[in-house]
Design a protein around this motif. Structure first.
Motif, PDB file in Angstrom:
ATOM      1  N   SER A   1      -9.712   3.185  -6.343  1.00 12.65           N
ATOM      2  CA  SER A   1      -8.383   2.627  -6.052  1.00 12.65           C
ATOM      3  C   SER A   1      -7.396   2.875  -7.183  1.00 12.65           C
ATOM      4  CB  SER A   1      -8.480   1.118  -5.816  1.00 12.65           C
ATOM      5  OG  SER A   1      -9.373   0.840  -4.769  1.00 12.65           O
ATOM      6  N   SER A   2      -6.128   3.036  -6.804  1.00 11.23           N
ATOM      7  CA  SER A   2      -5.061   3.087  -7.802  1.00 11.23           C
ATOM      8  C   SER A   2      -4.655   1.669  -8.186  1.00 11.23           C
ATOM      9  CB  SER A   2      -3.829   3.792  -7.230  1.00 11.23           C
ATOM     10  OG  SER A   2      -4.159   5.090  -6.861  1.00 11.23           O
ATOM     11  N   ARG A   3      -4.672   0.782  -7.194  1.00  4.87           N
ATOM     12  CA  ARG A   3      -4.290  -0.600  -7.425  1.00  4.87           C
ATOM     13  C   ARG A   3      -5.235  -1.503  -6.647  1.00  4.87           C
ATOM     14  NH1 ARG A   3      -0.182  -2.224 -10.188  1.00  4.87           N
ATOM     15  NH2 ARG A   3       0.509  -4.377  -9.975  1.00  4.87           N
TER      16      ARG A   3
ATOM     17  N   GLN B   1      -2.332   6.958  -2.011  1.00  2.00           N
ATOM     18  CA  GLN B   1      -3.120   6.124  -2.934  1.00  2.00           C
ATOM     19  C   GLN B   1      -4.104   5.266  -2.142  1.00  2.00           C
ATOM     20  OE1 GLN B   1      -0.606   3.724  -5.459  1.00  2.00           O
ATOM     21  NE2 GLN B   1       0.343   5.516  -6.408  1.00  2.00           N
TER      22      GLN B   1
ATOM     23  N   THR C   1      -5.636   1.670  -1.994  1.00  2.00           N
ATOM     24  CA  THR C   1      -5.369   0.304  -2.444  1.00  2.00           C
ATOM     25  C   THR C   1      -6.613  -0.525  -2.145  1.00  2.00           C
ATOM     26  OG1 THR C   1      -3.017   0.558  -1.988  1.00  2.00           O
ATOM     27  CG2 THR C   1      -3.856  -1.700  -2.109  1.00  2.00           C
TER      28      THR C   1
ATOM     29  N   VAL D   1      -6.006   1.359   2.693  1.00  3.84           N
ATOM     30  CA  VAL D   1      -6.365   0.038   2.173  1.00  3.84           C
ATOM     31  C   VAL D   1      -7.844  -0.155   2.462  1.00  3.84           C
ATOM     32  CG1 VAL D   1      -5.972  -2.459   2.257  1.00  3.84           C
ATOM     33  CG2 VAL D   1      -4.064  -0.877   2.676  1.00  3.84           C
TER      34      VAL D   1
ATOM     35  N   ASP E   1      -4.186  -2.415 -11.952  1.00  7.49           N
ATOM     36  CA  ASP E   1      -4.995  -1.203 -11.883  1.00  7.49           C
ATOM     37  C   ASP E   1      -6.454  -1.580 -12.186  1.00  7.49           C
ATOM     38  OD1 ASP E   1      -5.367  -1.274 -14.681  1.00  7.49           O
ATOM     39  OD2 ASP E   1      -3.531  -0.110 -15.003  1.00  7.49           O
TER      40      ASP E   1
ATOM     41  N   GLU F   1      -3.753  -8.944  -9.437  1.00  7.00           N
ATOM     42  CA  GLU F   1      -3.570  -7.588  -8.937  1.00  7.00           C
ATOM     43  C   GLU F   1      -3.312  -6.696 -10.132  1.00  7.00           C
ATOM     44  OE1 GLU F   1       0.547  -8.545  -7.009  1.00  7.00           O
ATOM     45  OE2 GLU F   1       0.523  -6.404  -7.483  1.00  7.00           O
TER      46      GLU F   1
ATOM     47  N   ALA G   1       0.866  -1.186   0.000  1.00  7.79           N
ATOM     48  CA  ALA G   1       0.000   0.000   0.000  1.00  7.79           C
ATOM     49  C   ALA G   1       0.896   1.227   0.000  1.00  7.79           C
ATOM     50  CB  ALA G   1      -0.912  -0.004   1.218  1.00  7.79           C
ATOM     51  N   ARG G   2       0.572   2.164  -0.864  1.00 11.31           N
ATOM     52  CA  ARG G   2       1.442   3.327  -1.080  1.00 11.31           C
ATOM     53  C   ARG G   2       0.815   4.618  -0.574  1.00 11.31           C
ATOM     54  NH1 ARG G   2       5.480   2.158  -4.806  1.00 11.31           N
ATOM     55  NH2 ARG G   2       5.319   0.029  -5.593  1.00 11.31           N
TER      56      ARG G   2
END
Ligand code: ADP
Ligand code: MG
Length: 267
Positions: free
Chosen positions: A227-229, A40, A42, A214, A243, A241, A36-37
């Motif tokens: 979500s970005s990812r 962003q 997730t 998250v 985008d 997993e 998790a960034r």
């Protein structure tokens, strides 16, 4: 607003590597990795029983993994007590908001400010011997405004609709200066309008405060929107997993949802 200046957008805050968890004979998680960034959202999705809540429990130190590592803020915290996770500025919300019925919204935020282990609600008993200081009042004013809670500041938690209680929980996490926020099905039970307010707010605070969020959600379209990812679990394994565009067209993801629910996937 407390913009955290010492981390870059997109840097990894939470890193779960090869996590396995067994409950007796049940392999709840098998070699699952997730990052998790900062700044962003997730997403974590998967059918019922896939292991999503177990992974959040591992990520917040509530569940010790049988194998694998948990890194938070670039520190190996595997197997550490939940308080260590909280000190690493990790917070999570629960499906049932953990609020104190007799306290009003502002008092909940003061509680969170006074808690020294970054766990909302944990300062409980000691907190209300003291009057609210000017500094605390100003900090809570700002949070109440940021989350659209100013009008209900003096309302008791038990009087509030579920959507508002969920916002109070997020406000508490922000009062604790959390930088990694785990949300387990935060829109469950909310109306469409409440869901829209909640998800807009999560995206806004994630970006404004550079928080790594998250989110576990039943509502797949919502996850794909914000979500970005996105990470997808099925039977304890990470099956895909990527985008949101990748997940929308993933045959593996569609197959995992077939037969478990009318696939919410808007593909
Ligand atoms: N404390 C526990 N004891 C035994 N089995 C558990 C426990 N928690 C979860 N499980 C099992 O682990 C699997 C994953 O559960 P969970 O993480 O709650 O899934 P999800 O949140 O994706 O619905 C399920 O088979 C569930 O029954
Ligand atoms: Mg769950």
């Amino acid at each position: 607003m407390t913009v955290v200046a010492d981390t870059k957008v997109g840097e990894v805050r939470l890193e779960l590597s090869d996590i396995s968890v067994n409950f007796g004979g049940v392999k709840a998680l098998q070699n699952v990795s997730l990052q998790a960034r900062a700044g962003q959202v997730t997403g974590l999705i998967g059918p019922n029983g896939a292991g999503k809540s177990t992974l959040l429990a591992v990520a917040s130190g509530i569940q010790r993994p049988n194998s694998g590592t948990v890194r938070l803020e670039d520190q190996d915290v595997t197997g550490a007590r939940p308080q260590v996770y909280a000190h690493a500025r990790m917070a999570r919300t629960f499906q049932a908001p953990q609020l104190v019925p007799d306290l009003d919204v502002r008092q909940h935020l003061v509680l969170a400010l006074r808690s020294n282990d970054h766990k909302p609600g944990s300062a409980l008993k000691s907190a209300f011997g003291k009057r609210i200081t000017t500094d605390e009042f100003e900090k809570t004013e700002q949070l109440l405004a940021e989350l659209g809670l100013a009008e209900v500041a003096a309302n008791g938690a038990s009087e509030l609709p579920l959507g508002t209680r969920r916002l109070v929980e997020v406000a508490q996490c922000l009062a604790c200066d959390s930088r990694t926020l785990l949300l387990d099905e935060p829109t469950a039970g909310l109306s469409r309008a409440e869901t829209a307010v909640f998800s807009d707010l999560v995206v806004r605070v994630c970006h404004d405060r550079n928080i790594a969020v998250v989110i576990v959600e039943h509502d797949i379209d919502l996850v794909l929107d914000i979500s970005s990812r996105v990470f997808v679990l099925d039977f304890g394994q990470l099956i895909d997993e990527g985008d949101p565009g990748h997940i929308r067209s993933s045959k593996k993801v569609q197959a995992a949802y077939l037969g478990t629910m009318e696939a919410d996937l808007d593909v």
